[in-house]
Design an enzyme around this catalytic site. Structure first.
Site, mmCIF file in Angstrom:
data_model
loop_
_atom_site.group_PDB
_atom_site.id
_atom_site.type_symbol
_atom_site.label_atom_id
_atom_site.label_comp_id
_atom_site.label_asym_id
_atom_site.label_seq_id
_atom_site.Cartn_x
_atom_site.Cartn_y
_atom_site.Cartn_z
ATOM 1 N N GLY A 47 0.534 -1.306 -0.131
ATOM 2 C CA GLY A 47 0.037 -0.081 0.067
ATOM 3 C C GLY A 47 0.785 1.367 -0.035
ATOM 4 O O GLY A 47 0.413 2.248 0.180
ATOM 5 N N TRP A 49 2.384 2.970 -2.311
ATOM 6 C CA TRP A 49 1.891 3.938 -3.597
ATOM 7 C C TRP A 49 0.651 4.613 -3.269
ATOM 8 O O TRP A 49 0.199 5.797 -3.470
ATOM 9 C CB TRP A 49 2.001 3.197 -4.821
ATOM 10 C CG TRP A 49 3.249 3.029 -5.508
ATOM 11 C CD1 TRP A 49 4.421 3.071 -4.813
ATOM 12 C CD2 TRP A 49 3.325 3.018 -6.987
ATOM 13 N NE1 TRP A 49 5.476 2.845 -6.052
ATOM 14 C CE2 TRP A 49 5.024 2.779 -7.195
ATOM 15 C CE3 TRP A 49 2.914 3.039 -7.971
ATOM 16 C CZ2 TRP A 49 5.415 2.753 -8.580
ATOM 17 C CZ3 TRP A 49 3.220 2.954 -9.304
ATOM 18 C CH2 TRP A 49 4.670 2.837 -9.541
ATOM 19 N N ASP A 67 -5.378 -5.369 -5.707
ATOM 20 C CA ASP A 67 -4.312 -6.207 -5.608
ATOM 21 C C ASP A 67 -5.108 -7.471 -5.504
ATOM 22 O O ASP A 67 -6.124 -7.588 -4.905
ATOM 23 C CB ASP A 67 -3.292 -6.040 -4.725
ATOM 24 C CG ASP A 67 -2.298 -6.839 -4.886
ATOM 25 O OD1 ASP A 67 -0.986 -5.947 -4.924
ATOM 26 O OD2 ASP A 67 -1.998 -8.050 -4.931
ATOM 27 N N ASP A 85 -7.919 -9.691 -9.008
ATOM 28 C CA ASP A 85 -6.609 -9.965 -9.865
ATOM 29 C C ASP A 85 -6.905 -9.006 -11.221
ATOM 30 O O ASP A 85 -8.133 -8.802 -11.675
ATOM 31 C CB ASP A 85 -6.730 -11.482 -10.608
ATOM 32 C CG ASP A 85 -5.533 -11.709 -11.491
ATOM 33 O OD1 ASP A 85 -5.049 -11.050 -12.207
ATOM 34 O OD2 ASP A 85 -4.902 -12.923 -11.083
ATOM 35 N N ASP A 108 2.281 -0.788 -10.042
ATOM 36 C CA ASP A 108 3.542 -1.349 -9.668
ATOM 37 C C ASP A 108 3.539 -2.722 -9.727
ATOM 38 O O ASP A 108 4.155 -3.672 -8.844
ATOM 39 C CB ASP A 108 3.645 -0.690 -8.389
ATOM 40 C CG ASP A 108 5.233 -0.937 -7.913
ATOM 41 O OD1 ASP A 108 6.129 -1.009 -8.669
ATOM 42 O OD2 ASP A 108 5.488 -0.944 -6.731
ATOM 43 N N LYS A 148 5.398 -0.234 -14.018
ATOM 44 C CA LYS A 148 6.674 -0.927 -13.837
ATOM 45 C C LYS A 148 6.846 -1.722 -14.925
ATOM 46 O O LYS A 148 5.887 -2.415 -15.559
ATOM 47 C CB LYS A 148 6.815 -1.729 -12.575
ATOM 48 C CG LYS A 148 7.927 -2.225 -12.262
ATOM 49 C CD LYS A 148 7.743 -3.353 -11.317
ATOM 50 C CE LYS A 148 7.270 -3.520 -9.980
ATOM 51 N NZ LYS A 148 8.347 -3.300 -9.039
HETATM 52 C C1 SAM Z 1 5.823 -4.704 -6.052
HETATM 53 S S1 SAM Z 1 4.311 -5.005 -5.184
HETATM 54 C C2 SAM Z 1 3.632 -3.621 -5.232
HETATM 55 C C3 SAM Z 1 3.949 -2.543 -4.127
HETATM 56 C C4 SAM Z 1 3.251 -1.443 -4.035
HETATM 57 N N1 SAM Z 1 3.094 -0.426 -5.132
HETATM 58 C C5 SAM Z 1 3.483 -0.716 -2.781
HETATM 59 O O1 SAM Z 1 3.955 0.443 -2.929
HETATM 60 O O2 SAM Z 1 3.315 -1.049 -1.514
HETATM 61 C C6 SAM Z 1 3.572 -5.823 -6.538
HETATM 62 C C7 SAM Z 1 2.280 -6.386 -6.475
HETATM 63 O O3 SAM Z 1 1.629 -6.660 -7.588
HETATM 64 C C8 SAM Z 1 0.723 -7.625 -7.388
HETATM 65 N N2 SAM Z 1 0.283 -8.394 -8.442
HETATM 66 C C9 SAM Z 1 0.842 -9.182 -9.477
HETATM 67 N N3 SAM Z 1 0.216 -9.564 -10.180
HETATM 68 C C10 SAM Z 1 -1.258 -9.202 -10.167
HETATM 69 C C11 SAM Z 1 -2.395 -9.539 -10.680
HETATM 70 N N4 SAM Z 1 -2.214 -10.256 -11.708
HETATM 71 N N5 SAM Z 1 -3.555 -8.858 -10.041
HETATM 72 C C12 SAM Z 1 -3.275 -7.699 -9.102
HETATM 73 N N6 SAM Z 1 -2.194 -7.799 -8.275
HETATM 74 C C13 SAM Z 1 -1.196 -8.318 -8.878
HETATM 75 C C14 SAM Z 1 1.316 -8.587 -6.218
HETATM 76 O O4 SAM Z 1 0.159 -9.342 -5.374
HETATM 77 C C15 SAM Z 1 1.991 -7.337 -5.304
HETATM 78 O O5 SAM Z 1 1.414 -7.128 -4.311
#
Ligand code: SAM
Length: 204
Positions: A47, A49, A67, A85, A108, A148
């Site tokens: 969380g 961002w 997420d 998702d 992200d 990203k």
């Molecule tokens: C690097 S973390 C994000 C960190 C976040 N921006 C923060 O500031 O705390 C990447 C996130 O992408 C999510 N993610 C990956 N594939 C996903 C998908 N298909 N649908 C939803 N979330 C996804 C993961 O569950 C993970 O929580």
């Protein structure tokens, strides 16, 4: 892992992740956020961002944090959590029905890193493509996009595609992004719209 500067800063500033500083630095470079905006944050857990975006848009704005993993509720009242998702086919219509068009879409999203670079790069590109598609379905004209990406063979094609939809497309690696990581952020400024969406009243 050794705690680094941004990790320590995040803890002492009350941010949920060191990634918060990446978004702050991207915004400092491109001046994207304004008070009152509606922002969608994809891959938002834990969380960081969303917290930064929440403060930047203020109480008159809104952040929709999405997420597939659980997100602990925020104390900031302008953040709404959706546990889904981003590949869910109904996501765009659900978001449009609830929030209409938005000012910015930030992502992200990233896969769990397997260590197989070409596999990780390819999944990362598909997540970024999905984010871009959602942006083209939901952004207002002049809206912005951040995603990203990993530097690799498919990056240029992604940039070419992005530039079909935005007046300006840039790549940027914020200081908080680890130097040895292939991670980089793509920024789209001034959403142009598609021919079809430009004719729709909702986009004006
Ligand atoms: C690097 S973390 C994000 C960190 C976040 N921006 C923060 O500031 O705390 C990447 C996130 O992408 C999510 N993610 C990956 N594939 C996903 C998908 N298909 N649908 C939803 N979330 C996804 C993961 O569950 C993970 O929580």
């Amino acid at each position: 892992m050794k705690e680094d500067f941004y990790y320590t800063q995040a803890r002492s500033s009350g941010y949920r992740s060191r990634a918060s500083f990446k978004l702050q630095q991207i915004n400092k470079k491109f001046s994207l956020f304004r008070k009152g905006q509606i922002i969608i944050d994809l891959g938002a857990s834990p969380g960081g961002w969303s917290q930064v975006a929440s403060h930047l848009v203020g109480s008159g704005g809104k952040v929709i944090a999405i997420d597939k993993s659980y997100i602990t509720p925020f104390k900031e009242s302008n953040i709404e959590i959706i546990n889904k998702d981003i590949l869910n086919r109904n996501l765009s219509s659900l978001l449009y029905a609830k929030h209409g068009v938005i000012d910015g879409l930030i992502s992200d999203c990233s896969p769990n890193i397997s260590g197989d670079f070409s596999r990780d790069h390819s999944i990362q590109i598909s997540l970024a493509k999905r984010a871009l598609l959602l942006a083209t379905e939901l952004l207002k004209i002049d809206g912005f996009f951040i995603s990203k990406l990993f530097q690799g063979s498919e990056l240029q094609t992604f940039m070419d595609d992005l530039k079909q939809h935005f007046e300006i497309g840039k790549l940027y690696k914020p200081a908080a992004s680890r130097k040895k990581s292939a991670e980089i952020y793509v920024v789209g400024l001034k959403y142009i719209g598609t021919l079809e969406s430009n004719t729709k009243e909702k986009k004006e």
